[in-house]
Each structure stands twice: as C-alpha cells, then as structure tokens.
Scaffold this motif. Structure first.
Motif, PDB file in Angstrom:
ATOM      1  N   ALA A  35       0.867  -1.178   0.000  1.00  0.00           N
ATOM      2  CA  ALA A  35       0.000   0.000   0.000  1.00  0.00           C
ATOM      3  C   ALA A  35       0.904   1.228   0.000  1.00  0.00           C
ATOM      4  O   ALA A  35       2.127   1.120   0.155  1.00  0.00           O
ATOM      5  N   ASP A  36       0.290   2.373  -0.179  1.00  0.00           N
ATOM      6  CA  ASP A  36       1.024   3.629  -0.054  1.00  0.00           C
ATOM      7  C   ASP A  36       1.708   3.642   1.318  1.00  0.00           C
ATOM      8  O   ASP A  36       1.060   3.423   2.346  1.00  0.00           O
ATOM      9  N   SER A  37       3.015   3.884   1.335  1.00  0.00           N
ATOM     10  CA  SER A  37       3.769   3.799   2.590  1.00  0.00           C
ATOM     11  C   SER A  37       3.208   4.717   3.671  1.00  0.00           C
ATOM     12  O   SER A  37       3.307   4.411   4.862  1.00  0.00           O
ATOM     13  N   LYS A  38       2.608   5.843   3.271  1.00  0.00           N
ATOM     14  CA  LYS A  38       2.096   6.795   4.258  1.00  0.00           C
ATOM     15  C   LYS A  38       0.903   6.239   5.028  1.00  0.00           C
ATOM     16  O   LYS A  38       0.568   6.750   6.097  1.00  0.00           O
ATOM     17  N   THR A  39       0.251   5.220   4.497  1.00  0.00           N
ATOM     18  CA  THR A  39      -0.924   4.654   5.164  1.00  0.00           C
ATOM     19  C   THR A  39      -0.559   3.481   6.074  1.00  0.00           C
ATOM     20  O   THR A  39      -1.418   2.957   6.767  1.00  0.00           O
ATOM     21  N   GLY A 115      -1.208   9.247  -7.787  1.00  0.00           N
ATOM     22  CA  GLY A 115      -1.743   8.315  -6.794  1.00  0.00           C
ATOM     23  C   GLY A 115      -1.331   6.879  -7.038  1.00  0.00           C
ATOM     24  O   GLY A 115      -1.917   5.948  -6.470  1.00  0.00           O
ATOM     25  N   GLY A 116      -0.311   6.686  -7.844  1.00  0.00           N
ATOM     26  CA  GLY A 116       0.129   5.334  -8.188  1.00  0.00           C
ATOM     27  C   GLY A 116       0.636   4.528  -7.008  1.00  0.00           C
ATOM     28  O   GLY A 116       0.594   3.296  -7.027  1.00  0.00           O
ATOM     29  N   ASP A 117       1.092   5.229  -5.955  1.00  0.00           N
ATOM     30  CA  ASP A 117       1.585   4.496  -4.783  1.00  0.00           C
ATOM     31  C   ASP A 117       0.455   3.757  -4.064  1.00  0.00           C
ATOM     32  O   ASP A 117       0.709   2.867  -3.255  1.00  0.00           O
ATOM     33  N   ALA A 118      -0.788   4.109  -4.379  1.00  0.00           N
ATOM     34  CA  ALA A 118      -1.934   3.416  -3.772  1.00  0.00           C
ATOM     35  C   ALA A 118      -2.570   2.397  -4.710  1.00  0.00           C
ATOM     36  O   ALA A 118      -3.355   1.555  -4.264  1.00  0.00           O
ATOM     37  N   THR A 119      -2.231   2.450  -6.011  1.00  0.00           N
ATOM     38  CA  THR A 119      -2.932   1.604  -6.981  1.00  0.00           C
ATOM     39  C   THR A 119      -2.040   0.622  -7.729  1.00  0.00           C
ATOM     40  O   THR A 119      -2.531  -0.377  -8.247  1.00  0.00           O
ATOM     41  N   GLU A 120      -0.745   0.902  -7.801  1.00  0.00           N
ATOM     42  CA  GLU A 120       0.185   0.038  -8.532  1.00  0.00           C
ATOM     43  C   GLU A 120       1.125  -0.651  -7.544  1.00  0.00           C
ATOM     44  O   GLU A 120       1.920   0.018  -6.877  1.00  0.00           O
ATOM     45  N   PRO A 121       1.051  -1.987  -7.426  1.00  0.00           N
ATOM     46  CA  PRO A 121       1.869  -2.675  -6.424  1.00  0.00           C
ATOM     47  C   PRO A 121       3.363  -2.357  -6.502  1.00  0.00           C
ATOM     48  O   PRO A 121       4.011  -2.177  -5.465  1.00  0.00           O
ATOM     49  N   ALA A 122       3.922  -2.257  -7.715  1.00  0.00           N
ATOM     50  CA  ALA A 122       5.361  -1.989  -7.825  1.00  0.00           C
ATOM     51  C   ALA A 122       5.705  -0.588  -7.320  1.00  0.00           C
ATOM     52  O   ALA A 122       6.764  -0.381  -6.712  1.00  0.00           O
ATOM     53  N   ILE A 123       4.804   0.376  -7.550  1.00  0.00           N
ATOM     54  CA  ILE A 123       5.042   1.720  -7.024  1.00  0.00           C
ATOM     55  C   ILE A 123       4.887   1.713  -5.504  1.00  0.00           C
ATOM     56  O   ILE A 123       5.653   2.358  -4.783  1.00  0.00           O
ATOM     57  N   SER A 124       3.894   0.990  -5.005  1.00  0.00           N
ATOM     58  CA  SER A 124       3.732   0.861  -3.542  1.00  0.00           C
ATOM     59  C   SER A 124       5.001   0.307  -2.915  1.00  0.00           C
ATOM     60  O   SER A 124       5.456   0.790  -1.877  1.00  0.00           O
ATOM     61  N   ALA A 125       5.570  -0.712  -3.547  1.00  0.00           N
ATOM     62  CA  ALA A 125       6.807  -1.319  -3.031  1.00  0.00           C
ATOM     63  C   ALA A 125       7.942  -0.303  -3.023  1.00  0.00           C
ATOM     64  O   ALA A 125       8.706  -0.213  -2.048  1.00  0.00           O
ATOM     65  N   ALA A 126       8.053   0.479  -4.095  1.00  0.00           N
ATOM     66  CA  ALA A 126       9.086   1.509  -4.147  1.00  0.00           C
ATOM     67  C   ALA A 126       8.858   2.566  -3.073  1.00  0.00           C
ATOM     68  O   ALA A 126       9.803   3.038  -2.425  1.00  0.00           O
ATOM     69  N   SER A 127       7.595   2.932  -2.865  1.00  0.00           N
ATOM     70  CA  SER A 127       7.238   3.902  -1.835  1.00  0.00           C
ATOM     71  C   SER A 127       7.694   3.422  -0.458  1.00  0.00           C
ATOM     72  O   SER A 127       8.257   4.190   0.335  1.00  0.00           O
ATOM     73  N   ILE A 128       7.482   2.155  -0.185  1.00  0.00           N
ATOM     74  CA  ILE A 128       7.854   1.582   1.115  1.00  0.00           C
ATOM     75  C   ILE A 128       9.372   1.561   1.285  1.00  0.00           C
ATOM     76  O   ILE A 128       9.899   1.973   2.324  1.00  0.00           O
ATOM     77  N   LEU A 129      10.097   1.105   0.264  1.00  0.00           N
ATOM     78  CA  LEU A 129      11.561   1.067   0.365  1.00  0.00           C
ATOM     79  C   LEU A 129      12.135   2.461   0.569  1.00  0.00           C
ATOM     80  O   LEU A 129      13.047   2.659   1.385  1.00  0.00           O
ATOM     81  N   ALA A 130      11.633   3.431  -0.187  1.00  0.00           N
ATOM     82  CA  ALA A 130      12.153   4.794  -0.082  1.00  0.00           C
ATOM     83  C   ALA A 130      11.883   5.373   1.303  1.00  0.00           C
ATOM     84  O   ALA A 130      12.768   5.987   1.916  1.00  0.00           O
ATOM     85  N   LYS A 131      10.670   5.171   1.811  1.00  0.00           N
ATOM     86  CA  LYS A 131      10.295   5.723   3.117  1.00  0.00           C
ATOM     87  C   LYS A 131      11.111   5.098   4.246  1.00  0.00           C
ATOM     88  O   LYS A 131      11.623   5.808   5.124  1.00  0.00           O
ATOM     89  N   VAL A 132      11.259   3.788   4.221  1.00  0.00           N
ATOM     90  CA  VAL A 132      12.017   3.106   5.279  1.00  0.00           C
ATOM     91  C   VAL A 132      13.481   3.528   5.242  1.00  0.00           C
ATOM     92  O   VAL A 132      14.090   3.824   6.280  1.00  0.00           O
ATOM     93  N   ALA A 133      14.062   3.588   4.057  1.00  0.00           N
ATOM     94  CA  ALA A 133      15.469   3.982   3.935  1.00  0.00           C
ATOM     95  C   ALA A 133      15.669   5.414   4.417  1.00  0.00           C
ATOM     96  O   ALA A 133      16.627   5.717   5.145  1.00  0.00           O
ATOM     97  N   ARG A 134      14.768   6.313   4.028  1.00  0.00           N
ATOM     98  CA  ARG A 134      14.935   7.706   4.440  1.00  0.00           C
ATOM     99  C   ARG A 134      14.751   7.872   5.944  1.00  0.00           C
ATOM    100  O   ARG A 134      15.507   8.612   6.591  1.00  0.00           O
ATOM    101  N   ASP A 135      13.766   7.182   6.504  1.00  0.00           N
ATOM    102  CA  ASP A 135      13.557   7.271   7.951  1.00  0.00           C
ATOM    103  C   ASP A 135      14.801   6.819   8.707  1.00  0.00           C
ATOM    104  O   ASP A 135      15.196   7.430   9.714  1.00  0.00           O
ATOM    105  N   GLN A 136      15.450   5.754   8.222  1.00  0.00           N
ATOM    106  CA  GLN A 136      16.673   5.278   8.876  1.00  0.00           C
ATOM    107  C   GLN A 136      17.788   6.320   8.795  1.00  0.00           C
ATOM    108  O   GLN A 136      18.536   6.534   9.748  1.00  0.00           O
ATOM    109  N   LEU A 137      17.887   6.984   7.653  1.00  0.00           N
ATOM    110  CA  LEU A 137      18.891   8.033   7.500  1.00  0.00           C
ATOM    111  C   LEU A 137      18.621   9.202   8.443  1.00  0.00           C
ATOM    112  O   LEU A 137      19.551   9.792   9.014  1.00  0.00           O
TER     113      LEU A 137
END
Length: 198
Positions: A35-39, A115-137
């Motif tokens: 899903a969209d990482s923000k949710t 809104g692709g991060d909520a509708t396209e699984p591959a974009i959702s996956a990218a959203s999650i990886l980017a958010k987790v990596a940035r939060d760690q930084l």
C-alpha cells in the motif's frame, strides 16, 4: 508481459535530510500487504521492506543530498534520484511506472500515475523502500545533529522542528534553498552578526 518497475520517492517536503528514490521490479504473482507507505504503520513498513528486498526481481535506491537539492532544486533532485534508482536495477525494466504527474528522462518507456503508490503494487513497493530507507537516515542524522528532533519528525516542518530551527539555527543537514531554513539563517545572522549566514 513487459518487465515493469515501479518508482517513487520519499522526502520532497522536509526542510532537512536527503530525498530518497526507489525502483522495484516485483515478481509475478500476488505480493500481499502492499500500500502507499504513508498509510502503513512503521512496523508494517519495515516488515514489508524486508520482504520486498528479499523477493523482488530487482530493487534500487538512490539518495540525493541536501546540498544537491539546494544546487538543482527539489524537483530536479527528485528526477535525478529516480534516474539513479532505475539505473541500479538489474535486469533493467522494459516499462517504468512513476508515482506523480511527471517522469524522469529514462532509456525505456515510462508512465506517470497520480496516486500510483496506492494503486500500482510496484510503485507501492518503491514507496515503502524509499520511506524506510529515508527514515533510517534521519534517525542517524539525529545522532550526529542532536537537538532538532530528526528521529521524531524526520525533517518535516513540524512546530517542534521550526522551534528547534529558531533556537539552534540550521545545520548542514538542512536544505538552505527552502524558505523556512533561509529565514532561520537570516535570523541567526541578525543575532550573531555573521553575514555568511544570510
């Protein structure tokens, strides 16, 4: 079916820290929980990020520094990060789906999806990886630049972050091209008489 990558970023809006872009090619078949990482909760994001890294056909991350954001502007920095993330995929995708309303310049066809991060699984996956990596930084930046609360607000312009900016002035992790940071630099210069801060 074309080998498709999803691309998204985390960190366009913060006053501090990098922008992180991610690109992911998912395996065929269902990948539950995306899903969209923000949710998602932080726990869910971290769990899913581990699954994505383990199961993806390919994934790539790119980190664009605050200095580069200031040099290029946030939009151009984001586009460059997306280009770098896609370039790190092996195998390379045949089609790229990008969250948002514009695509970076790429060697393969690309399509922007609002809104692709909520509708396209591959974009959702990218959203999650980017958010987790940035939060760690940002948690790491909290250790090297204490007092700003980076681990809590992740560099976003919360009331606590703005108060810390006024109290401490900007640090090297801040984006000097962003208006609230420029104002804090000018206020600091007025207090200290240091013209280099203007």
């Amino acid at each position: 079916m074309a080998r498709t990558a999803g691309v998204d970023e985390a960190g366009r809006g913060p006053l501090a820290g990098p922008v992180v872009a991610a690109a992911v090619i998912l395996p065929e078949g269902e990948f539950s929980g995306l899903a969209d990482s923000k949710t998602l909760s932080e726990t869910a994001r971290r769990r899913l990020a581990g699954e994505i890294r383990a199961r993806a056909v390919a994934w790539g991350l790119a980190v664009v520094s605050p200095a580069d954001i200031d040099h290029f502007n946030i939009l151009e920095a984001t586009m460059r990060g997306m280009q770098q993330a896609v370039a790190r995929l092996a195998p390379q995708p045949e089609l790229v789906l990008v969250d948002g309303n514009r695509c970076p310049s790429l060697a393969m066809p690309a399509r922007a999806i609002v809104g692709g991060d909520a509708t396209e699984p591959a974009i959702s996956a990218a959203s999650i990886l980017a958010k987790v990596a940035r939060d760690q930084l940002m948690v790491a930046l909290d250790q090297t630049h204490p007092g700003y609360g980076f681990a809590q607000h992740k560099g976003y312009p919360t009331a606590a972050h703005r108060a810390a900016l006024e109290r401490l002035g900007p640090c090297i992790a801040h984006r000097q091209s962003f208006a609230p940071v420029r104002r804090a630099m000018a206020a600091r210069a007025a207090l200290t008489g240091d013209e280099t801060l203007r």
